[in-house]
Design a protein around this motif. Structure first.
Motif, mmCIF file in Angstrom:
data_model
loop_
_atom_site.group_PDB
_atom_site.id
_atom_site.type_symbol
_atom_site.label_atom_id
_atom_site.label_comp_id
_atom_site.label_asym_id
_atom_site.label_seq_id
_atom_site.Cartn_x
_atom_site.Cartn_y
_atom_site.Cartn_z
ATOM 1 N N ALA A 391 0.830 -1.203 0.000
ATOM 2 C CA ALA A 391 0.000 0.000 0.000
ATOM 3 C C ALA A 391 0.866 1.255 0.000
ATOM 4 N N MET A 392 1.925 1.250 0.793
ATOM 5 C CA MET A 392 2.805 2.409 0.836
ATOM 6 C C MET A 392 3.542 2.602 -0.480
ATOM 7 N N LEU A 393 3.960 1.503 -1.118
ATOM 8 C CA LEU A 393 4.592 1.613 -2.424
ATOM 9 C C LEU A 393 3.623 2.201 -3.442
ATOM 10 N N MET A 394 2.421 1.651 -3.523
ATOM 11 C CA MET A 394 1.455 2.134 -4.518
ATOM 12 C C MET A 394 1.165 3.621 -4.336
ATOM 13 N N LEU A 395 0.977 4.042 -3.099
ATOM 14 C CA LEU A 395 0.598 5.431 -2.842
ATOM 15 C C LEU A 395 1.776 6.388 -2.958
ATOM 16 N N ALA A 396 2.992 5.856 -3.112
ATOM 17 C CA ALA A 396 4.162 6.698 -3.348
ATOM 18 C C ALA A 396 4.436 6.922 -4.826
ATOM 19 N N LEU A 397 3.790 6.157 -5.701
ATOM 20 C CA LEU A 397 4.075 6.248 -7.132
ATOM 21 C C LEU A 397 3.372 7.451 -7.760
ATOM 22 N N PRO A 398 3.946 8.009 -8.829
ATOM 23 C CA PRO A 398 3.318 9.166 -9.476
ATOM 24 C C PRO A 398 2.045 8.769 -10.212
ATOM 25 N N GLY A 399 1.020 9.610 -10.105
ATOM 26 C CA GLY A 399 -0.258 9.337 -10.741
ATOM 27 C C GLY A 399 -1.347 9.134 -9.714
ATOM 28 N N GLY A 400 -2.414 8.446 -10.121
ATOM 29 C CA GLY A 400 -3.538 8.178 -9.241
ATOM 30 C C GLY A 400 -3.502 6.763 -8.709
ATOM 31 N N ALA A 401 -4.439 6.442 -7.816
ATOM 32 C CA ALA A 401 -4.500 5.112 -7.230
ATOM 33 C C ALA A 401 -5.935 4.798 -6.834
ATOM 34 N N TYR A 402 -6.229 3.509 -6.741
ATOM 35 C CA TYR A 402 -7.545 3.036 -6.321
ATOM 36 C C TYR A 402 -7.388 2.084 -5.143
ATOM 37 N N ILE A 403 -8.287 2.222 -4.175
ATOM 38 C CA ILE A 403 -8.347 1.348 -3.006
ATOM 39 C C ILE A 403 -9.696 0.661 -3.017
ATOM 40 N N TYR A 404 -9.707 -0.655 -2.927
ATOM 41 C CA TYR A 404 -10.950 -1.417 -2.906
ATOM 42 C C TYR A 404 -11.450 -1.547 -1.480
ATOM 43 N N GLN A 405 -12.731 -1.391 -1.283
ATOM 44 C CA GLN A 405 -13.294 -1.405 0.062
ATOM 45 C C GLN A 405 -12.802 -2.611 0.874
ATOM 46 N N GLY A 406 -12.366 -2.345 2.084
ATOM 47 C CA GLY A 406 -11.812 -3.380 2.948
ATOM 48 C C GLY A 406 -10.317 -3.555 2.812
ATOM 49 N N GLU A 407 -9.745 -3.060 1.723
ATOM 50 C CA GLU A 407 -8.289 -3.108 1.566
ATOM 51 C C GLU A 407 -7.617 -2.312 2.674
ATOM 52 N N GLU A 408 -8.249 -1.175 3.035
ATOM 53 C CA GLU A 408 -7.689 -0.320 4.077
ATOM 54 C C GLU A 408 -7.819 -0.951 5.461
ATOM 55 N N LEU A 409 -8.618 -2.008 5.579
ATOM 56 C CA LEU A 409 -8.746 -2.738 6.838
ATOM 57 C C LEU A 409 -7.849 -3.973 6.889
ATOM 58 N N GLY A 410 -7.254 -4.333 5.758
ATOM 59 C CA GLY A 410 -6.457 -5.552 5.713
ATOM 60 C C GLY A 410 -7.296 -6.811 5.747
ATOM 61 N N LEU A 411 -8.490 -6.747 5.138
ATOM 62 C CA LEU A 411 -9.333 -7.941 5.113
ATOM 63 C C LEU A 411 -8.705 -9.014 4.224
ATOM 64 N N PRO A 412 -8.736 -10.267 4.648
ATOM 65 C CA PRO A 412 -8.307 -11.361 3.767
ATOM 66 C C PRO A 412 -9.465 -11.829 2.901
ATOM 67 N N ASN A 413 -9.147 -12.587 1.872
ATOM 68 C CA ASN A 413 -10.193 -13.295 1.136
ATOM 69 C C ASN A 413 -10.884 -14.284 2.072
ATOM 70 N N VAL A 414 -12.175 -14.516 1.817
ATOM 71 C CA VAL A 414 -12.886 -15.561 2.559
ATOM 72 C C VAL A 414 -12.967 -16.768 1.635
ATOM 73 N N ASP A 415 -12.001 -17.669 1.773
ATOM 74 C CA ASP A 415 -11.863 -18.775 0.828
ATOM 75 C C ASP A 415 -12.682 -20.007 1.201
ATOM 76 N N ASP A 416 -13.343 -19.977 2.355
ATOM 77 C CA ASP A 416 -14.089 -21.155 2.789
ATOM 78 C C ASP A 416 -15.594 -20.897 2.842
ATOM 79 N N LEU A 417 -16.081 -20.003 1.979
ATOM 80 C CA LEU A 417 -17.526 -19.813 1.897
ATOM 81 C C LEU A 417 -18.198 -21.123 1.488
ATOM 82 N N PRO A 418 -19.325 -21.466 2.070
ATOM 83 C CA PRO A 418 -20.022 -22.694 1.660
ATOM 84 C C PRO A 418 -20.452 -22.623 0.199
ATOM 85 N N ASP A 419 -20.401 -23.746 -0.483
ATOM 86 C CA ASP A 419 -20.779 -23.774 -1.891
ATOM 87 C C ASP A 419 -22.173 -23.208 -2.128
ATOM 88 N N GLU A 420 -23.067 -23.439 -1.187
ATOM 89 C CA GLU A 420 -24.463 -23.060 -1.425
ATOM 90 C C GLU A 420 -24.676 -21.546 -1.414
#
Length: 566
Positions: A391-420
């Motif tokens: 995050a610090m690298l991206m926000l240091a680069l020249p130009g614009g940037a996008y943050i996806y909701q929850g990225e700023e919280l450090g949320l992980p993927n939820v890889d064990d959602l039930p199939d249903e």
């Protein structure tokens, strides 16, 4: 997590970052935008689904976070066959999310907080429930509405074979056969994505004219820009020739130049037409392209002065956590964009991607395909450490940037959602072989210690279940923790906005070890990112903010620091 070093003062100006050099005083050149996936952001009416009333209550959070605006994923009426990217009406709001009056209120209240708003436009295809497509089906082979889409007779005896060999990005053939009004097997229609998403024919003048009206509808309501979904898909080679998939039946967008259904030259004529419309409005009305193409040079074509304003940097997003790969894509991007005078737009994740905390904690840290690293057990502590540095690298680069909701919280993927509970067409179309993207779309945790964590009222089950382990990752918990991922983002975003001269400064690399990124942004900022296994001495430099505490004046592995370069 280790303490954040912060030598900045109060919040920045509410009207965005400072102007760029010379005539380039446009807000979008260095803006940090926050992606809102509305179904998973905030539930305002207590039905377990995110909506616009919920978003309105959380706009002050985004202003306090320090972003310059928000990008709202599709809010249009939709059967939700692909998470809203199957649109049945381009000039209204899905009842799940609210009304046009709610949308107007979001635009008005965001503007009062100094936040710009761009919305998603999904122009390559419609829903199969769109009135145009329903009329095309009901009217039979001679229906004029079929000319808006790619209806074709089949090949082979009785037309039983698809018109060509194209395949869908979600798996399987890109053609589906219709049953005609008289009950007989009929023509085939093209869908580069799900069968519920028939492709529009952008060579049809009625499609062009109608979307001119769509653009004006939203610009007239005050949106600051449009994010163009699947931009390279909108033109097809004349005659719809067979594709050469190289013996691998995979829809490749990142390494495929001579493609009959992706990144075809005629797509640029559409965007020139749209830019001419946008330029008739006062203020900057901006186009952001989702253009996954094979090289930075091909991407730069979308950014010519009379086309799109910016584009997401997918080679950067999808690359591995390796210094050489990161430096190469940064250099290639800056070099290829320089002739157009266009800034890059950096991004680490989105509603379509594996969350960085999970990805960077896996052995496979790239994400060229949705299945990269699938099944690997992530080290979330390592992934979080790397995501802070990223995050610090991206926000240091020249130009614009996008943050996806929850990225700023450090949320992980939820890889064990039930199939249903899985709803992504990737999962359904692949027969369960691909888990799809639902794991990065789980509703945000706002407060409390048990689900639904303030997303919905207590006792209401969100549309995708939240893991109980998120109790330490709520906005409430992280605001109270100066060492949290959220506190780091707030500090870095404030520093980025307040540092004089940062927006207009270029990038110059310093000599460094092979696994270290070390660069100056003029006299405004120095950024060092350590991707090696050993600490990196900083020789008494003045620290502005660091992703983890220094160790005896050295930057530890998988960490980043912003320094005063003077």
């Amino acid at each position: 997590m280790s303490s954040v070093t912060d030598h900045t003062d109060g919040p920045g100006s509410p009207d965005g970052t400072g102007p760029e050099a010379g005539e380039a005083t446009t807000w979008w050149r260095s803006a940090v935008m926050y992606q809102v996936y509305p179904r998973s952001f905030a539930d305002g009416n207590g039905d377990g689904e995110g909506d616009l009333p919920g978003l309105r209550t959380r706009l002050p959070y985004l202003a306090d976070l320090g972003v310059d605006g928000l990008w709202i994923s599709p809010w249009f009426p939709s059967p939700m066959a692909d998470g809203g990217y199957d649109v049945s009406d381009f000039t209204d709001i899905h009842p799940m999310f609210g009304t046009l009056e709610d949308a107007d209120a979001v635009l008005r209240e965001a503007r009062a907080l100094g936040l710009r708003v761009i919305i998603d436009l999904v122009p390559n295809h419609t829903s199969d429930q769109h009135p145009w497509f329903l009329a095309a089906l009901a009217g039979g082979p001679q229906a004029p509405e079929r000319a808006r889409y790619f209806f074709r007779d089949g090949r082979g005896e009785g037309g039983d074979e698809p018109p060509n060999n194209w395949i869908s990005a979600f798996g399987g053939p890109a053609w589906s056969r219709v049953t005609e009004p008289d009950g007989t097997p009929g023509q085939w229609y093209l869908h580069l994505f799900a069968p519920e998403q028939p492709d529009l024919d952008w060579g049809n003048p009625d499609v062009l004219d109608d979307f001119d009206d769509v653009l004006r509808f939203w610009f007239d309501r005050g949106v600051d820009g449009l994010r163009i979904d699947a931009a390279p898909a909108m033109a097809k080679k004349a005659g719809l020739p067979d594709a050469d998939y190289g013996g691998v039946l995979q829809f490749r967008t990142v390494d495929w130049d001579d493609n009959p259904h992706w990144d075809v030259e005629a797509v640029h004529d559409i965007f020139r037409r749209w830019r001419a419309i946008a330029d008739t409005y006062e203020g900057e009305r901006v186009f952001v392209a989702e253009a996954v193409v094979s090289t930075p040079e091909r991407l730069s074509k979308y950014l010519r002065p009379d086309e799109m304003h910016t584009a997401f940097n997918f080679p950067y997003l999808k690359g591995p956590w390796e210094a050489g790969a990161l430096r190469a894509v940064i250099d290639d991007t800056l070099a290829s964009f320089a002739p157009t005078g266009t800034p890059s737009t950096w991004v680490l994740t989105s509603h379509d991607e594996i969350r960085p905390v999970t990805r960077y904690g896996r052995t496979t840290t790239s994400s060229y395909f949705i299945t990269d690293g699938e099944g690997e057990v992530p080290d979330l502590e390592l992934g979080t450490r790397r995501a802070r540095a990223a995050a610090m690298l991206m926000l240091a680069l020249p130009g614009g940037a996008y943050i996806y909701q929850g990225e700023e919280l450090g949320l992980p993927n939820v890889d064990d959602l039930p199939d249903e509970v899985l709803q992504d067409p990737m999962f359904l179309r692949s027969g369960g072989q691909m888990r799809g993207r639902d794991g990065c779309r789980v509703p945000l945790p706002w407060s409390g210690t048990v689900p639904p964590f303030g997303f919905s009222p207590d006792g209401v089950q969100p549309w995708l279940p939240q893991p109980s382990t998120w109790r330490d990752l709520t906005v409430e918990a992280e605001l109270a923790d100066p060492d949290s991922m959220l506190s780091l983002h707030r500090t870095v975003l404030r520093l980025r906005r307040q540092t004089p001269g940062l927006a207009e400064a270029g990038l110059a690399w310093r000599k460094s070890a092979e696994s270290v990124l070390d660069f100056d942004r003029g006299q405004a900022l120095r950024c060092v990112v350590n991707l090696s296994d050993n600490p990196v001495p900083l020789e008494g430099a003045t620290v502005l903010v660091s992703s983890v505490p220094l160790e005896d004046g050295a930057l530890p592995p998988d960490a980043a620091v912003w320094l005063d370069p003077r």
